[in-house]
Motif scaffolding. Structure first.
Motif, PDB file in Angstrom:
ATOM      1  N   ARG A 195      -1.483   6.798   5.804  1.00 33.94           N
ATOM      2  CA  ARG A 195      -1.341   8.152   6.601  1.00 33.94           C
ATOM      3  C   ARG A 195      -0.839   7.933   8.212  1.00 33.94           C
ATOM      4  O   ARG A 195      -0.225   9.047   8.446  1.00 33.94           O
ATOM      5  N   ASP A 196      -1.179   7.157   8.723  1.00 33.75           N
ATOM      6  CA  ASP A 196      -0.769   6.966  10.292  1.00 33.75           C
ATOM      7  C   ASP A 196       0.790   6.614  10.168  1.00 33.75           C
ATOM      8  O   ASP A 196       1.246   7.195  11.156  1.00 33.75           O
ATOM      9  N   LEU A 197       1.123   5.925   9.000  1.00 38.98           N
ATOM     10  CA  LEU A 197       2.750   5.740   8.937  1.00 38.98           C
ATOM     11  C   LEU A 197       3.530   6.923   8.192  1.00 38.98           C
ATOM     12  O   LEU A 197       4.779   6.732   8.178  1.00 38.98           O
ATOM     13  N   GLY A 198       2.699   7.827   7.969  1.00 44.56           N
ATOM     14  CA  GLY A 198       3.456   8.938   7.577  1.00 44.56           C
ATOM     15  C   GLY A 198       4.028   8.755   6.009  1.00 44.56           C
ATOM     16  O   GLY A 198       4.597   9.967   5.593  1.00 44.56           O
TER      17      GLY A 198
ATOM     18  N   LEU B 170      -8.667   1.308   4.298  1.00 45.37           N
ATOM     19  CA  LEU B 170      -7.836   0.840   5.549  1.00 45.37           C
ATOM     20  C   LEU B 170      -6.662   0.999   5.054  1.00 45.37           C
ATOM     21  O   LEU B 170      -5.639   1.767   5.729  1.00 45.37           O
ATOM     22  N   ALA B 171      -6.277   0.725   3.644  1.00 41.40           N
ATOM     23  CA  ALA B 171      -4.847   1.186   3.133  1.00 41.40           C
ATOM     24  C   ALA B 171      -4.347   2.759   3.287  1.00 41.40           C
ATOM     25  O   ALA B 171      -3.439   2.771   4.002  1.00 41.40           O
ATOM     26  N   ASP B 172      -5.380   3.404   3.062  1.00 41.42           N
ATOM     27  CA  ASP B 172      -5.104   4.792   3.080  1.00 41.42           C
ATOM     28  C   ASP B 172      -4.838   5.344   4.611  1.00 41.42           C
ATOM     29  O   ASP B 172      -4.076   6.229   4.707  1.00 41.42           O
ATOM     30  N   LEU B 173      -5.838   4.898   5.537  1.00 41.21           N
ATOM     31  CA  LEU B 173      -5.611   5.384   6.810  1.00 41.21           C
ATOM     32  C   LEU B 173      -4.242   4.871   7.483  1.00 41.21           C
ATOM     33  O   LEU B 173      -3.705   5.397   8.154  1.00 41.21           O
TER      34      LEU B 173
END
Length: 86
Positions: A78-81, A72-75
């Protein structure tokens, strides 16, 4: 780890239903109680807090299963750039 009847006791290999309209569930692991429970994503924080308050005097023992928390932290990153190279 059942608190106030809003979570289900499950084993570590449990999976969410295939019904696409159901909210995704997240496994919560409590090493002190030796349990894993899946709760809807929208109830995650409250369920963890409620379990820790009622079972462990507020000590943060129950948590999102570590592998899931890392993913979840990785996702989110990634979503936040935050993982993009400049």
């Amino acid at each position: 780890m059942t608190d106030h009847g809003d979570t289900r006791e499950t084993d570590a290999n449990a999976t969410a239903s295939d019904d696409s309209e159901e909210e995704p569930t997240v496994p919560i692991r409590c090493s002190a109680c030796d349990t894993t429970t899946r709760v809807p994503l929208s109830d995650l924080s409250d369920s963890i807090d409620r379990h820790n308050e009622s079972r462990h005097d507020g000590e943060a023992i129950a948590e999102v299963a570590p592998g899931v928390a890392d993913r979840l932290a990785d996702l989110v990153a990634r979503d936040l750039g935050l993982l993009e190279e400049e």
